[in-house]
Motif scaffolding. Sequence first.
Motif, PDB file in Angstrom:
ATOM      1  N   LEU A   1     -50.689 -26.173  14.716  1.00  0.00           N
ATOM      2  CA  LEU A   1     -49.372 -25.543  14.827  1.00  0.00           C
ATOM      3  C   LEU A   1     -48.375 -26.370  15.637  1.00  0.00           C
ATOM      4  O   LEU A   1     -47.213 -25.980  15.768  1.00  0.00           O
ATOM      5  N   THR A   2     -48.815 -27.500  16.156  1.00  0.00           N
ATOM      6  CA  THR A   2     -47.938 -28.356  16.957  1.00  0.00           C
ATOM      7  C   THR A   2     -47.373 -29.479  16.092  1.00  0.00           C
ATOM      8  O   THR A   2     -48.085 -30.038  15.252  1.00  0.00           O
ATOM      9  N   ASP A   3     -46.099 -29.791  16.298  1.00  0.00           N
ATOM     10  CA  ASP A   3     -45.432 -30.830  15.520  1.00  0.00           C
ATOM     11  C   ASP A   3     -46.267 -32.115  15.477  1.00  0.00           C
ATOM     12  O   ASP A   3     -46.698 -32.631  16.522  1.00  0.00           O
ATOM     13  N   GLN A   4     -46.499 -32.621  14.275  1.00  0.00           N
ATOM     14  CA  GLN A   4     -47.378 -33.783  14.104  1.00  0.00           C
ATOM     15  C   GLN A   4     -46.812 -35.053  14.737  1.00  0.00           C
ATOM     16  O   GLN A   4     -47.549 -35.866  15.306  1.00  0.00           O
TER      17      GLN A   4
ATOM     18  N   GLU B   1     -61.171 -28.753  14.880  1.00  0.00           N
ATOM     19  CA  GLU B   1     -62.027 -27.589  15.096  1.00  0.00           C
ATOM     20  C   GLU B   1     -61.362 -26.260  14.774  1.00  0.00           C
ATOM     21  O   GLU B   1     -62.026 -25.227  14.768  1.00  0.00           O
ATOM     22  N   SER B   2     -60.056 -26.266  14.543  1.00  0.00           N
ATOM     23  CA  SER B   2     -59.343 -24.998  14.359  1.00  0.00           C
ATOM     24  C   SER B   2     -58.275 -25.132  13.281  1.00  0.00           C
ATOM     25  O   SER B   2     -57.627 -26.182  13.161  1.00  0.00           O
ATOM     26  N   THR B   3     -58.071 -24.054  12.520  1.00  0.00           N
ATOM     27  CA  THR B   3     -56.984 -24.021  11.541  1.00  0.00           C
ATOM     28  C   THR B   3     -55.709 -23.471  12.158  1.00  0.00           C
ATOM     29  O   THR B   3     -54.660 -23.467  11.500  1.00  0.00           O
ATOM     30  N   GLY B   4     -55.788 -23.000  13.386  1.00  0.00           N
ATOM     31  CA  GLY B   4     -54.623 -22.404  14.018  1.00  0.00           C
ATOM     32  C   GLY B   4     -54.179 -21.110  13.348  1.00  0.00           C
ATOM     33  O   GLY B   4     -53.023 -20.699  13.503  1.00  0.00           O
ATOM     34  N   GLY B   5     -55.072 -20.501  12.597  1.00  0.00           N
ATOM     35  CA  GLY B   5     -54.731 -19.271  11.891  1.00  0.00           C
ATOM     36  C   GLY B   5     -54.054 -19.499  10.556  1.00  0.00           C
ATOM     37  O   GLY B   5     -53.684 -18.545   9.861  1.00  0.00           O
TER      38      GLY B   5
END
Length: 244
Positions: free
Chosen positions: A111-114, A139-143
């Motif tokens: 969810l953080t700007d690439q 490790e996470s899709t960030g939802g």
Amino acid sequence: MNKLIVLTTIFTLFVVSVKAQDVEDTLVVSEVKVPSNVLCEDTCSHIHGIDLSHYQGQVFWETVGDNTKMAYVYLKATEGGDRIDATFERNIELAHKYGLKVGSYHFYRPLTDQQKQLKNFMSQCLPGEQDLIPMIDIESTGGLSTDVFCDSLFYFLDLVEEAYHQKPLLYTFRNFYNKHLQGKIDDYKLMVAMYTDEPPILADDRDYTMWQYSAKGRIVGINGYVDKSRFMGNHTLREIRFRH
């Protein structure tokens, strides 16, 4: 006198038998308590390594260098758009000094700007200090849904490749790979985490480069647990060398 000798002999044989059984029982218990992978680096020809972050605290690198059979270390450099691992600068300097091949990794936040994440990673992962290609910890899709997450991830991976002129190594867990990444990252070298006695088999049965087999390894010179990994099959350290 003869009866005494006989009784003494019988007693001696009984004690020896009991002790032998105790030893046998101890060996059986030891086999149950010590999984084969814990001793793998002492008994096999695989190339082993570790990864570290601030969670391990202060590492006594001279002791590590003198005592470990680990050939490489991946150090956490950054996370997301602004987090820098507090131990990274010290660790990378001393890991080099005491003889380990070193790589740096970034913990990816979907969810953080690439662009912001890349800038953060590049501020720490300096090409001149790298022996090994960058590693991205996934490790996470960030939802996010799998499709949206993958769009986000692949854009970031393209940015990393463009910046370092080589594809990064990808790190993830077996179940996460099976659910979200299966068949989508075949062009990347992969480290799979799964803490079992036997190497994991991925759902698509693809080959992978490295296996992180323990999150509770022990190394002389490091207080507490440390993640341990090894190369699979005929894969070698040369495959992940940083191209300067």
